[in-house]
Design a protein around this motif. Structure first.
Motif, PDB file in Angstrom:
ATOM      1  N   ASN A 172      -7.872  -6.127  77.572  1.00 42.94           N
ATOM      2  CA  ASN A 172      -8.705  -5.293  78.421  1.00 42.94           C
ATOM      3  C   ASN A 172      -9.891  -6.051  79.004  1.00 42.94           C
ATOM      4  O   ASN A 172     -10.542  -5.563  79.930  1.00 42.94           O
ATOM      5  CB  ASN A 172      -9.206  -4.075  77.639  1.00 42.94           C
ATOM      6  CG  ASN A 172      -8.094  -3.095  77.331  1.00 42.94           C
ATOM      7  OD1 ASN A 172      -7.096  -3.044  78.032  1.00 42.94           O
ATOM      8  ND2 ASN A 172      -8.260  -2.325  76.265  1.00 42.94           N
ATOM      9  N   SER A 173     -10.183  -7.221  78.454  1.00 42.16           N
ATOM     10  CA  SER A 173     -11.270  -8.044  78.974  1.00 42.16           C
ATOM     11  C   SER A 173     -10.814  -8.934  80.123  1.00 42.16           C
ATOM     12  O   SER A 173     -11.646  -9.541  80.795  1.00 42.16           O
ATOM     13  CB  SER A 173     -11.849  -8.929  77.856  1.00 42.16           C
ATOM     14  OG  SER A 173     -12.348  -8.156  76.800  1.00 42.16           O
ATOM     15  N   TYR A 174      -9.527  -9.021  80.339  1.00 47.61           N
ATOM     16  CA  TYR A 174      -8.974  -9.907  81.357  1.00 47.61           C
ATOM     17  C   TYR A 174      -8.760  -9.145  82.661  1.00 47.61           C
ATOM     18  O   TYR A 174      -8.038  -8.158  82.696  1.00 47.61           O
ATOM     19  CB  TYR A 174      -7.622 -10.480  80.897  1.00 47.61           C
ATOM     20  CG  TYR A 174      -7.705 -11.667  79.963  1.00 47.61           C
ATOM     21  CD1 TYR A 174      -8.355 -11.556  78.741  1.00 47.61           C
ATOM     22  CD2 TYR A 174      -7.122 -12.880  80.300  1.00 47.61           C
ATOM     23  CE1 TYR A 174      -8.426 -12.636  77.876  1.00 47.61           C
ATOM     24  CE2 TYR A 174      -7.189 -13.970  79.435  1.00 47.61           C
ATOM     25  CZ  TYR A 174      -7.843 -13.835  78.227  1.00 47.61           C
ATOM     26  OH  TYR A 174      -7.914 -14.908  77.379  1.00 47.61           O
ATOM     27  N   ASP A 175      -9.374  -9.644  83.742  1.00 49.94           N
ATOM     28  CA  ASP A 175      -9.060  -9.096  85.055  1.00 49.94           C
ATOM     29  C   ASP A 175      -7.895  -9.893  85.645  1.00 49.94           C
ATOM     30  O   ASP A 175      -7.342 -10.797  84.994  1.00 49.94           O
ATOM     31  CB  ASP A 175     -10.283  -9.118  85.972  1.00 49.94           C
ATOM     32  CG  ASP A 175     -10.881 -10.512  86.145  1.00 49.94           C
ATOM     33  OD1 ASP A 175     -10.156 -11.514  85.942  1.00 49.94           O
ATOM     34  OD2 ASP A 175     -12.075 -10.613  86.478  1.00 49.94           O
ATOM     35  N   ILE A 215     -14.113 -16.018  76.709  1.00 53.35           N
ATOM     36  CA  ILE A 215     -13.930 -14.714  77.320  1.00 53.35           C
ATOM     37  C   ILE A 215     -14.248 -13.596  76.351  1.00 53.35           C
ATOM     38  O   ILE A 215     -14.866 -12.582  76.699  1.00 53.35           O
ATOM     39  CB  ILE A 215     -12.491 -14.572  77.864  1.00 53.35           C
ATOM     40  CG1 ILE A 215     -12.292 -15.540  79.033  1.00 53.35           C
ATOM     41  CG2 ILE A 215     -12.206 -13.142  78.303  1.00 53.35           C
ATOM     42  CD1 ILE A 215     -10.863 -15.657  79.487  1.00 53.35           C
ATOM     43  N   GLU A 218     -17.982 -13.261  76.085  1.00 55.25           N
ATOM     44  CA  GLU A 218     -18.637 -12.864  77.336  1.00 55.25           C
ATOM     45  C   GLU A 218     -18.293 -11.440  77.751  1.00 55.25           C
ATOM     46  O   GLU A 218     -19.123 -10.758  78.357  1.00 55.25           O
ATOM     47  CB  GLU A 218     -18.233 -13.813  78.468  1.00 55.25           C
ATOM     48  CG  GLU A 218     -18.855 -15.199  78.368  1.00 55.25           C
ATOM     49  CD  GLU A 218     -18.461 -16.088  79.528  1.00 55.25           C
ATOM     50  OE1 GLU A 218     -17.543 -15.701  80.292  1.00 55.25           O
ATOM     51  OE2 GLU A 218     -19.052 -17.178  79.658  1.00 55.25           O
ATOM     52  N   ARG A 219     -17.083 -10.964  77.392  1.00 57.35           N
ATOM     53  CA  ARG A 219     -16.609  -9.716  77.965  1.00 57.35           C
ATOM     54  C   ARG A 219     -16.295  -8.617  76.958  1.00 57.35           C
ATOM     55  O   ARG A 219     -16.156  -7.459  77.323  1.00 57.35           O
ATOM     56  CB  ARG A 219     -15.354  -9.971  78.807  1.00 57.35           C
ATOM     57  CG  ARG A 219     -15.613 -10.896  79.973  1.00 57.35           C
ATOM     58  CD  ARG A 219     -14.498 -10.781  80.983  1.00 57.35           C
ATOM     59  NE  ARG A 219     -14.833 -11.497  82.205  1.00 57.35           N
ATOM     60  CZ  ARG A 219     -14.418 -11.140  83.415  1.00 57.35           C
ATOM     61  NH1 ARG A 219     -13.657 -10.076  83.560  1.00 57.35           N
ATOM     62  NH2 ARG A 219     -14.751 -11.834  84.481  1.00 57.35           N
ATOM     63  N   SER A 220     -16.082  -8.966  75.685  1.00 53.27           N
ATOM     64  CA  SER A 220     -15.692  -7.937  74.716  1.00 53.27           C
ATOM     65  C   SER A 220     -16.899  -7.097  74.313  1.00 53.27           C
ATOM     66  O   SER A 220     -18.026  -7.551  74.339  1.00 53.27           O
ATOM     67  CB  SER A 220     -15.078  -8.581  73.475  1.00 53.27           C
ATOM     68  OG  SER A 220     -13.880  -9.227  73.836  1.00 53.27           O
TER      69      SER A 220
END
Length: 220
Positions: A172-175, A215, A218-220
């Protein structure tokens, strides 16, 4: 993974049934279907998996030994790794994945090469870029690299290091751009292995894991 099976003590035997329950629960935790701090209630799990509580209880002990669940206030809950623990896991994974890729570039046989090419075909790419199947597609790629290394001890250690893996929380953190980059990294690693370039394969695999760790933080 199927969760049905013979009752405990039936044709499959209690040990085999316990193993299936353990593998099912372990996958649910690692893939993020069961979340950190979520209660693991034996009676509910037994009913959901259509087994007795005995194999569930045995599985809980194994999951606790793996460090995936902990006992809190007389009940099991999914363990939540601290940021420091996650960093340590990924640092070790980066080293091990790099070594696996290095060995694979030297040792891959024809069957290994066919498997590695297969997990990078158009169908695998589509599954990686869409939906929950990307978790399985990612695992199939990394498993193919590890198998090609032909080192059972390394394989065992990497399995343990994947306790916090490429699961639904990370997905879910990956675009779209990050997914495309990750897939390109897979292709580069595979190409280095298939062309017999161990140093490059090791460096690419290590940096791929380190990128995943970045990632997460940075994003979770």
């Amino acid at each position: 993974m199927s969760t049905s099976g013979s009752p405990a003590g039936g044709p499959d035997g209690g040990g085999m049934l316990s193993e299936r329950v353990y593998q099912t629960l372990r996958a649910e935790i690692v893939h993020g279907d069961l979340w950190p701090n979520q209660p693991m209630i034996e009676a509910e799990i037994a009913e959901r998996l259509k087994v007795s509580r005995t194999p569930v209880r045995e599985s809980m002990q194994r999951l606790a030994a793996d460090g995936l669940i902990v006992s809190r206030r007389r009940r099991w809950v999914v363990y939540e790794h601290t940021p420091e623990e996650i960093q340590e896991i990924y640092e070790v994974r980066a080293a091990l994945e790099g070594q696996a890729a290095r060995l694979a570039a030297d040792r891959a046989d024809e069957e290994d090469r066919a498997v590695l090419a297969g997990v990078l075909d158009a169908d695998a790419k589509q599954r990686f870029l869409s939906g929950r199947a990307r978790v399985e597609a990612n695992e199939q790629f990394h498993d193919a690299v590890v198998r090609a290394a032909h080192n059972q001890r390394l394989t065992s250690e990497l399995i343990r290091m994947r306790l916090y893996g490429f699961n639904t929380r990370v997905v879910n953190s990956y675009d779209a751009d990050l997914l495309s980059r990750s897939w390109s990294e897979h292709e580069a690693i595979a190409t280095a292995i298939l062309e017999g370039r161990p140093d490059q394969a090791a460096d690419l695999a290590r940096r791929h894991v380190e990128h995943s760790m970045t990632i997460i933080f940075e994003r979770s």
